[in-house]
Design an enzyme around this catalytic site. Structure first.
Site, short mmCIF file in Angstrom:
data_model
loop_
_atom_site.label_atom_id
_atom_site.label_comp_id
_atom_site.label_asym_id
_atom_site.label_seq_id
_atom_site.Cartn_x
_atom_site.Cartn_y
_atom_site.Cartn_z
N ASP A 176 -9.31 -9.61 8.58
CA ASP A 176 -10.78 -9.66 8.14
C ASP A 176 -11.24 -11.32 8.54
O ASP A 176 -12.23 -11.87 9.15
CB ASP A 176 -10.98 -9.36 6.74
CG ASP A 176 -11.36 -7.83 6.67
OD1 ASP A 176 -10.90 -7.09 7.76
OD2 ASP A 176 -11.92 -7.45 5.80
N LYS B 191 5.13 -14.32 1.87
CA LYS B 191 5.03 -15.24 0.66
C LYS B 191 6.17 -15.38 -0.09
O LYS B 191 6.41 -15.02 -1.30
CB LYS B 191 4.08 -14.54 -0.36
CG LYS B 191 3.50 -15.33 -1.49
CD LYS B 191 2.87 -16.84 -0.95
CE LYS B 191 2.40 -17.52 -2.24
NZ LYS B 191 2.03 -19.00 -1.88
N ASP C 217 -3.92 -7.08 6.17
CA ASP C 217 -5.24 -6.55 5.88
C ASP C 217 -6.13 -7.61 5.92
O ASP C 217 -7.51 -7.71 6.20
CB ASP C 217 -5.26 -5.69 4.98
CG ASP C 217 -6.47 -4.86 4.76
OD1 ASP C 217 -7.27 -4.71 5.41
OD2 ASP C 217 -6.58 -4.15 3.76
N TYR D 222 0.68 -1.17 0.15
CA TYR D 222 -0.03 -0.09 0.05
C TYR D 222 0.63 1.25 -0.10
O TYR D 222 0.46 2.45 0.44
CB TYR D 222 -0.90 0.05 1.22
CG TYR D 222 -1.94 -1.04 1.36
CD1 TYR D 222 -2.30 -1.99 0.20
CD2 TYR D 222 -2.97 -1.17 2.42
CE1 TYR D 222 -3.02 -3.07 0.33
CE2 TYR D 222 -3.84 -2.08 2.37
CZ TYR D 222 -3.70 -3.16 1.25
OH TYR D 222 -4.76 -4.05 1.38
N ASP E 229 -0.74 -18.20 2.11
CA ASP E 229 -1.84 -19.17 1.74
C ASP E 229 -2.08 -20.20 2.98
O ASP E 229 -3.12 -20.63 3.30
CB ASP E 229 -1.77 -19.52 0.45
CG ASP E 229 -0.16 -20.02 0.10
OD1 ASP E 229 0.65 -19.63 0.88
OD2 ASP E 229 -0.09 -20.65 -0.86
#
Length: 357
Positions: free
Chosen positions: A250, A189, A246, A138, A222
């Protein structure tokens, strides 16, 4: 008496509803405790402000916020304003302008709630996700060329700096060190993203050497989603990049019961600038004005704000009151109940006024 200046930015959708509820609960708390007082100033910035003025906050917005002790933020976003305009016009300028580089999102199953996971109740899921909040995916770097042509191209550049990764990693290790389990999971990752993510892994190992009492491990993002669902008790403190955390936070909120209970703190650990506290549920225009928005996330982020201000006892009292209400089954529809925002707020206020909270 200790006095704290709070900037309230209710902004959009259900933001004004939940911030009003949060401020009401905080006023009951400071009246009961008597040792501190919150002096609140409200700022009418957000999508409606944008429609009138062409900006989500004035050009001197950061200067006007700078002197406050903390910022209490509702939600930004509206159906008739592009999401990237609202995000980059209000929330991100505050986070980045005040170098709030540690985004802290606690998650646990509150008493009385039934989580989606089978055989998972209070105590089985108790996490804190630390999100790098200033760079990464971001960072806002990139661009577009040949707009409208078949060969149009868009680039989105993730930026990882040694300084940025090191400081969030140290923050996460210190936080893990302060929790009973002293357990940290570092999420990357690095199998596919072989530059920034490999550096992230390397810096994690370097920082870990300074925290020998913290047990830590690594997960690919993942695989982390699978672990969160199948082995929630194996996790405690989690640190991840801006994008990965982020998304994972959630998922964490859903596993604990609802986005409506999920808080977040955007922290400047060096306290050079005010930190910002907000629920993560967004503006939720589908339920705006119906009186059923869940205020618990806003109460919880209010507790985070109090803790940041040094009022730890008041923060703990607020969370005990919240859990007394959830345990009593006074729940909004997102948690399977029928209570309104007003009813949940009144119940928490009453619990705070009680002698034994």
């Amino acid at each position: 008496m200790r006095e704290y200046a709070i900037a309230a930015i209710p902004a959009d959708g259900i933001g004004p509803e939940v911030i009003a509820a949060g401020l009401e609960v905080l006023r009951v708390l400071d009246q009961r405790d008597g040792g501190f007082r919150l002096k609140v100033e409200e700022f009418p910035w957000g999508s409606e402000f944008y429609k009138r003025h062409g900006v989500l906050m004035p050009a001197d917005g950061l200067d006007r916020l700078r002197s406050f002790d903390a910022i209490y933020f509702g939600a930004v976003g509206a159906p008739d304003v592009p999401d990237h305009v609202t995000l980059w016009g209000l929330r991100l300028p505050i986070c980045q302008g005040f170098d709030q580089y540690a985004n802290v999102r606690p998650t646990r199953i509150l008493k009385g709630l039934t989580a989606p996971l089978r055989h998972c109740g209070p105590g089985d899921l108790d996490w804190v996700i630390v999100r790098e909040n200033s760079e990464g995916e971001y960072a806002g770097h990139g661009g577009r060329a040949h707009r409208g042509f078949p060969e149009e191209v868009a680039t989105e550049v993730a930026i990882f700096t040694r300084a940025g990764v090191s400081r969030i990693m140290r923050y996460a290790f210190r936080l893990a060190q302060s929790r009973p389990r002293k357990l940290l999971t570092v999420v990357t990752k690095s199998n596919a993203q072989r530059h920034g993510m490999v550096m992230w892994d390397e810096i994690a190992a370097e920082v870990a050497a300074d925290f020998p009492d913290v047990t830590w491990d690594k997960m690919l993002v993942d695989a982390m989603t699978t672990r969160m669902v199948l082995k929630p008790a194996s996790l405690d403190t989690i640190v991840a990049t801006n994008l990965h955390a982020d998304i994972l936070s959630d998922l964490a909120a859903a596993l604990a019961g609802s986005l409506g209970i999920a808080p977040t703190a955007n922290i400047d650990p060096e306290r050079r600038f005010p930190s910002m506290f907000e629920p993560i549920h967004g503006s939720a225009f589908d339920i705006t004005g119906k009186g059923i928005a869940n205020p618990i996330a806003t109460f919880w982020t209010g507790a985070q704000m109090l803790e940041h201000l040094g009022e730890g006892a008041a923060a703990a009292r607020l969370m005990r009151a919240v859990e007394r209400v959830t345990e009593a089954g006074i729940l909004t529809p997102d948690l399977g109940g029928k209570a309104t925002t007003r009813e949940v707020t009144d119940a928490v206020c009453e619990a705070l006024r009680g002698e034994n909270v």
